[in-house]
Design an enzyme around this catalytic site. Structure first.
Site, PDB file in Angstrom:
ATOM      1  N   ASP A  45       0.843  -1.186   0.000  1.00 57.24           N
ATOM      2  CA  ASP A  45       0.000   0.000   0.000  1.00 57.24           C
ATOM      3  C   ASP A  45       0.886   1.246   0.000  1.00 57.24           C
ATOM      4  OD1 ASP A  45      -2.544  -1.404  -0.076  1.00 57.24           O
ATOM      5  OD2 ASP A  45      -2.009  -2.109   1.916  1.00 57.24           O
ATOM      6  N   ARG A  48       5.178   1.701  -0.487  1.00 57.95           N
ATOM      7  CA  ARG A  48       5.886   1.806  -1.767  1.00 57.95           C
ATOM      8  C   ARG A  48       6.397   3.229  -1.977  1.00 57.95           C
ATOM      9  NH1 ARG A  48       5.894  -0.500  -7.269  1.00 57.95           N
ATOM     10  NH2 ARG A  48       6.038   1.205  -8.740  1.00 57.95           N
ATOM     11  N   CYS A  86       4.595  -8.261  -1.857  1.00 57.33           N
ATOM     12  CA  CYS A  86       4.281  -7.187  -0.919  1.00 57.33           C
ATOM     13  C   CYS A  86       5.562  -6.982  -0.124  1.00 57.33           C
ATOM     14  CB  CYS A  86       3.075  -7.539  -0.051  1.00 57.33           C
ATOM     15  SG  CYS A  86       3.236  -9.077   0.882  1.00 57.33           S
ATOM     16  N   CYS A 134      14.469   0.996  -6.880  1.00 56.42           N
ATOM     17  CA  CYS A 134      14.160   2.255  -7.546  1.00 56.42           C
ATOM     18  C   CYS A 134      13.402   3.146  -6.567  1.00 56.42           C
ATOM     19  CB  CYS A 134      13.315   1.979  -8.785  1.00 56.42           C
ATOM     20  SG  CYS A 134      12.939   3.445  -9.752  1.00 56.42           S
TER      21      CYS A 134
END
Length: 146
Positions: A45, A48, A86, A134
């Site tokens: 959720d 990130r 996740c 990233c």
């Protein structure tokens, strides 16, 4: 005795469409993750946004996954392998992967998706093992950052 040959083939087709879920390690995924036939699906959720992500991954938050599942299927129509994760791939990743399998089995259409996988140890394991992370804010991530 009342079964027609058509019902036999229909039942066989339904059984052939059933999909299974397997696991992949970060070491196995690293050389594959940029291949054009693979999509990495990040179902975390909000974390990130501040923890980073695997370059090129698609974000479908677990909290709204069911509402966006048809969009996901459309978005990965040229992929044959989906890798879910996740944070730890213990609850949200496997749950969303199973929801996709159920959705595809209900729809009974050939989407081209042949492999549904879960990243062992999730994003946290990916990052802890020194794999590239990233931190771009692009949505979707173009994968240029790692």
């Amino acid at each position: 005795m009342g079964r027609s040959i058509f019902s036999f083939f229909t039942k066989k087709k339904k059984m052939a469409m059933a999909r299974s879920i397997s696991y992949i390690t970060s070491t196995q995924l690293l050389p594959l993750h940029r291949r054009p036939n693979i999509a990495i699906i990040d179902v975390r959720d909000e974390e990130r946004n501040y923890d980073g992500h695997i370059a090129g991954s698609l974000h479908y938050a677990s909290g709204s996954f069911d509402d966006k599942i048809s969009h996901l299927v459309q978005n990965v129509k040229d992929k044959d392998t989906l890798v879910f994760h996740c944070a730890l791939s213990q609850v949200r990743g496997p749950t969303c992967a199973r929801r996709l399998v159920n959705y595809l089995d209900e729809k009974k259409e050939d989407t081209g998706i042949k492999n549904i996988m879960i990243l062992e140890r999730g994003f946290n394991g990916w990052e802890a093992s020194g794999k590239p992370v990233c931190r771009c804010a692009e949505v979707p991530c173009k994968g240029d950052c790692a």
